[in-house]
Scaffold this motif. Structure first.
Motif, PDB file in Angstrom:
ATOM      1  N   LYS A  57      19.030   1.066   6.938  1.00 62.07           N
ATOM      2  CA  LYS A  57      19.265  -0.608   6.627  1.00 62.07           C
ATOM      3  C   LYS A  57      17.919  -0.103   7.171  1.00 62.07           C
ATOM      4  CE  LYS A  57      21.712  -4.459   6.537  1.00 62.07           C
ATOM      5  NZ  LYS A  57      22.777  -4.945   6.541  1.00 62.07           N
ATOM      6  N   ILE A  58      17.488  -0.931   5.731  1.00 59.59           N
ATOM      7  CA  ILE A  58      16.170  -1.079   5.753  1.00 59.59           C
ATOM      8  C   ILE A  58      15.729  -2.939   5.245  1.00 59.59           C
ATOM      9  CG2 ILE A  58      15.637  -0.248   4.019  1.00 59.59           C
ATOM     10  CD1 ILE A  58      12.421  -0.566   4.615  1.00 59.59           C
ATOM     11  N   HIS A  59      15.149  -3.867   6.327  1.00 62.96           N
ATOM     12  CA  HIS A  59      14.929  -5.326   6.368  1.00 62.96           C
ATOM     13  C   HIS A  59      13.301  -5.549   5.775  1.00 62.96           C
ATOM     14  CE1 HIS A  59      18.793  -5.658   8.297  1.00 62.96           C
ATOM     15  NE2 HIS A  59      18.212  -5.192   8.822  1.00 62.96           N
ATOM     16  N   PRO A  60      12.781  -4.969   4.760  1.00 63.88           N
ATOM     17  CA  PRO A  60      11.319  -5.393   4.526  1.00 63.88           C
ATOM     18  C   PRO A  60      10.755  -6.721   4.899  1.00 63.88           C
ATOM     19  CG  PRO A  60      12.646  -5.019   2.752  1.00 63.88           C
ATOM     20  CD  PRO A  60      13.378  -4.819   3.422  1.00 63.88           C
ATOM     21  N   ILE A  61       9.053  -6.444   5.489  1.00 63.73           N
ATOM     22  CA  ILE A  61       8.704  -7.781   6.399  1.00 63.73           C
ATOM     23  C   ILE A  61       7.453  -7.386   5.160  1.00 63.73           C
ATOM     24  CG2 ILE A  61       8.430  -7.528   7.926  1.00 63.73           C
ATOM     25  CD1 ILE A  61       9.155  -9.831   8.558  1.00 63.73           C
ATOM     26  N   PHE A  62       6.666  -8.966   5.268  1.00 68.26           N
ATOM     27  CA  PHE A  62       5.579  -8.539   4.015  1.00 68.26           C
ATOM     28  C   PHE A  62       4.570  -9.917   4.794  1.00 68.26           C
ATOM     29  CE2 PHE A  62       2.232 -10.805   1.636  1.00 68.26           C
ATOM     30  CZ  PHE A  62       1.438  -9.155   1.163  1.00 68.26           C
ATOM     31  N   VAL A  63       3.502  -9.493   5.295  1.00 67.54           N
ATOM     32  CA  VAL A  63       2.762 -10.529   6.251  1.00 67.54           C
ATOM     33  C   VAL A  63       1.537 -11.260   5.492  1.00 67.54           C
ATOM     34  CG1 VAL A  63       1.702 -10.884   8.656  1.00 67.54           C
ATOM     35  CG2 VAL A  63       3.704  -9.450   8.759  1.00 67.54           C
TER      36      VAL A  63
ATOM     37  N   GLY B  93       0.644  -1.197  -0.236  1.00 66.06           N
ATOM     38  CA  GLY B  93      -0.078   0.110  -0.219  1.00 66.06           C
ATOM     39  C   GLY B  93       0.548   1.492  -0.037  1.00 66.06           C
ATOM     40  N   LEU B  94      -0.008   2.633  -0.093  1.00 62.04           N
ATOM     41  CA  LEU B  94       0.436   3.570  -0.523  1.00 62.04           C
ATOM     42  C   LEU B  94       1.766   4.244   0.969  1.00 62.04           C
ATOM     43  CD1 LEU B  94       0.613   6.486  -2.043  1.00 62.04           C
ATOM     44  CD2 LEU B  94      -0.676   7.246  -0.774  1.00 62.04           C
ATOM     45  N   ASP B  95       1.092   4.041   1.787  1.00 62.27           N
ATOM     46  CA  ASP B  95       1.591   4.619   3.546  1.00 62.27           C
ATOM     47  C   ASP B  95       2.984   3.633   3.874  1.00 62.27           C
ATOM     48  OD1 ASP B  95      -1.472   6.166   3.620  1.00 62.27           O
ATOM     49  OD2 ASP B  95      -1.446   4.533   4.872  1.00 62.27           O
ATOM     50  N   SER B  96       3.009   2.144   3.447  1.00 65.16           N
ATOM     51  CA  SER B  96       4.463   1.357   4.285  1.00 65.16           C
ATOM     52  C   SER B  96       5.446   1.629   2.781  1.00 65.16           C
ATOM     53  CB  SER B  96       3.910   0.185   4.067  1.00 65.16           C
ATOM     54  OG  SER B  96       3.019  -0.697   3.124  1.00 65.16           O
ATOM     55  N   THR B  97       5.067   1.544   1.230  1.00 62.28           N
ATOM     56  CA  THR B  97       5.621   1.253   0.644  1.00 62.28           C
ATOM     57  C   THR B  97       6.232   2.657   0.514  1.00 62.28           C
ATOM     58  OG1 THR B  97       4.481   0.911  -1.090  1.00 62.28           O
ATOM     59  CG2 THR B  97       5.921   1.795  -1.778  1.00 62.28           C
ATOM     60  N   LEU B  98       5.497   3.716   0.645  1.00 68.18           N
ATOM     61  CA  LEU B  98       6.335   5.755   1.261  1.00 68.18           C
ATOM     62  C   LEU B  98       7.292   5.406   2.834  1.00 68.18           C
ATOM     63  CD1 LEU B  98       6.646   8.481   0.592  1.00 68.18           C
ATOM     64  CD2 LEU B  98       4.334   8.717   2.450  1.00 68.18           C
ATOM     65  N   ILE B  99       6.863   4.715   3.456  1.00 74.63           N
ATOM     66  CA  ILE B  99       7.877   4.639   4.746  1.00 74.63           C
ATOM     67  C   ILE B  99       9.145   3.926   3.924  1.00 74.63           C
ATOM     68  CG2 ILE B  99       8.274   3.755   6.746  1.00 74.63           C
ATOM     69  CD1 ILE B  99       5.498   4.183   7.334  1.00 74.63           C
TER      70      ILE B  99
ATOM     71  N   LEU C 121      15.789  -4.066  -2.483  1.00 75.06           N
ATOM     72  CA  LEU C 121      15.647  -4.463  -1.694  1.00 75.06           C
ATOM     73  C   LEU C 121      15.495  -5.770  -1.767  1.00 75.06           C
ATOM     74  CD1 LEU C 121      13.642  -1.658   0.186  1.00 75.06           C
ATOM     75  CD2 LEU C 121      15.555  -2.050   1.086  1.00 75.06           C
ATOM     76  N   GLU C 122      15.537  -6.683  -0.717  1.00 75.30           N
ATOM     77  CA  GLU C 122      15.048  -8.520  -0.433  1.00 75.30           C
ATOM     78  C   GLU C 122      13.640  -8.396   0.216  1.00 75.30           C
ATOM     79  OE1 GLU C 122      16.607 -12.640   0.441  1.00 75.30           O
ATOM     80  OE2 GLU C 122      17.823 -11.241   0.348  1.00 75.30           O
ATOM     81  N   LEU C 123      12.862  -8.482  -0.415  1.00 76.11           N
ATOM     82  CA  LEU C 123      11.135  -8.738   0.801  1.00 76.11           C
ATOM     83  C   LEU C 123      11.742  -9.908   1.590  1.00 76.11           C
ATOM     84  CD1 LEU C 123       8.591  -7.418   1.778  1.00 76.11           C
ATOM     85  CD2 LEU C 123       7.640  -8.755  -0.433  1.00 76.11           C
TER      86      LEU C 123
ATOM     87  N   CYS D  42       4.325  -5.369  -3.827  1.00 76.64           N
ATOM     88  CA  CYS D  42       4.596  -5.331  -2.602  1.00 76.64           C
ATOM     89  C   CYS D  42       6.068  -5.384  -3.268  1.00 76.64           C
ATOM     90  CB  CYS D  42       4.906  -5.365  -1.469  1.00 76.64           C
ATOM     91  SG  CYS D  42       5.781  -5.481   0.138  1.00 76.64           S
ATOM     92  N   GLU D  43       6.408  -6.947  -4.127  1.00 75.31           N
ATOM     93  CA  GLU D  43       7.555  -6.822  -4.696  1.00 75.31           C
ATOM     94  C   GLU D  43       7.971  -5.906  -5.853  1.00 75.31           C
ATOM     95  OE1 GLU D  43       6.640 -12.219  -4.439  1.00 75.31           O
ATOM     96  OE2 GLU D  43       5.847 -11.209  -6.171  1.00 75.31           O
ATOM     97  N   GLY D  44       7.132  -5.408  -6.336  1.00 79.94           N
ATOM     98  CA  GLY D  44       7.407  -5.147  -7.306  1.00 79.94           C
ATOM     99  C   GLY D  44       7.990  -3.471  -7.138  1.00 79.94           C
ATOM    100  N   ALA D  45       7.952  -3.231  -5.569  1.00 80.13           N
ATOM    101  CA  ALA D  45       7.915  -1.599  -5.052  1.00 80.13           C
ATOM    102  C   ALA D  45       9.395  -1.658  -4.329  1.00 80.13           C
ATOM    103  CB  ALA D  45       7.049  -1.401  -3.473  1.00 80.13           C
ATOM    104  N   MET D  46       9.341  -3.156  -4.129  1.00 79.24           N
ATOM    105  CA  MET D  46      10.680  -3.275  -2.894  1.00 79.24           C
ATOM    106  C   MET D  46      12.144  -3.806  -3.594  1.00 79.24           C
ATOM    107  SD  MET D  46      10.071  -2.957   0.209  1.00 79.24           S
ATOM    108  CE  MET D  46       8.856  -1.895  -0.461  1.00 79.24           C
ATOM    109  N   ARG D  47      11.671  -4.724  -4.908  1.00 78.11           N
ATOM    110  CA  ARG D  47      12.383  -4.522  -6.475  1.00 78.11           C
ATOM    111  C   ARG D  47      12.982  -3.461  -6.893  1.00 78.11           C
ATOM    112  NH1 ARG D  47       9.386  -8.628  -8.167  1.00 78.11           N
ATOM    113  NH2 ARG D  47       8.187  -6.965  -9.490  1.00 78.11           N
TER     114      ARG D  47
END
Length: 195
Positions: free
Chosen positions: A26-32, A10-16, A55-57, A46-51
């Motif tokens: 240093k960010i470690h993204p996690i999707f639940v 979503g917009l909020d977490s992707t913006l973060i 970042l490795e999701l 989410c995968e598209g944004a992290m790519r």
């Protein structure tokens, strides 16, 4: 500083995630995966944004939660708007993120909650975040900060900042259809098209 960021597509977490990268965190993204109806579209966004951010999701598969804790977000037989409250969802997210932070040695976790004036549920408040941080530090045996980087923002401000930062191709509708439903809580927040 390193942060485990809860990201949903979503917009909020992707913006973060964008802001953290910009600030050199240093960010470690996690999707639940909690058994949400919109899983496929949320995860793809989410995968598209992290790519795009390089970042490795990490994906936490907790899909059984949605079978046990039924709500409009997890059960098609319930109403997506009126039955949206999913008891314990944000605490589950924070606990999973904190356990992952413990494993990867991160200092903090982040969640995409907005200004308290926009809170609809008890697990979207600053009091909840403060108490969650105290509990997480106790059960992890070390301090892990709980951050809500957008806590001073309303949705219109998030939309404007996301456009400025080039955030695109996010997905927030709770129904998970190709075209956002326009009626769920996530869609109602926008009153404009998703970026």
């Amino acid at each position: 500083m390193s942060v485990v960021a809860l990201v949903s597509g979503g917009l909020d977490s992707t913006l973060i995630a964008y802001l953290a990268i910009e600030e050199g965190v240093k960010i470690h993204p996690i999707f639940v995966n909690y058994g949400q109806r919109a899983l496929d579209r949320e995860l793809a966004a989410c995968e598209g944004a992290m790519r795009k951010l390089g970042l490795e999701l990490t994906v936490a598969d907790l899909s059984g939660y949605g079978m046990l804790i039924r709500s409009g977000l997890t059960d098609p037989s319930l109403r997506v708007l009126e039955d949206a409250f999913t008891p314990g969802r944000n605490m589950l997210f924070l606990l999973v993120a904190a356990a992952h932070a413990y494993q990867v040695g991160a200092d903090a976790i982040s969640i995409g909650l907005l200004h308290e004036e926009t809170s609809l549920f008890p697990d979207q408040t600053s009091a909840f975040l403060q108490e969650a941080e105290a509990l997480i530090s106790r059960i992890m045996g070390r301090s892990i900060k709980v951050l809500a980087p957008l806590a001073d923002f309303h949705k219109d401000e998030v939309i404007a900042l996301a456009k400025q930062k080039g955030v695109e191709a996010t997905y927030s509708c709770h129904l998970g259809q190709e075209t956002p439903c326009g009626h769920c809580i996530a869609c109602n927040e926008f009153n404009v098209e998703e970026v």
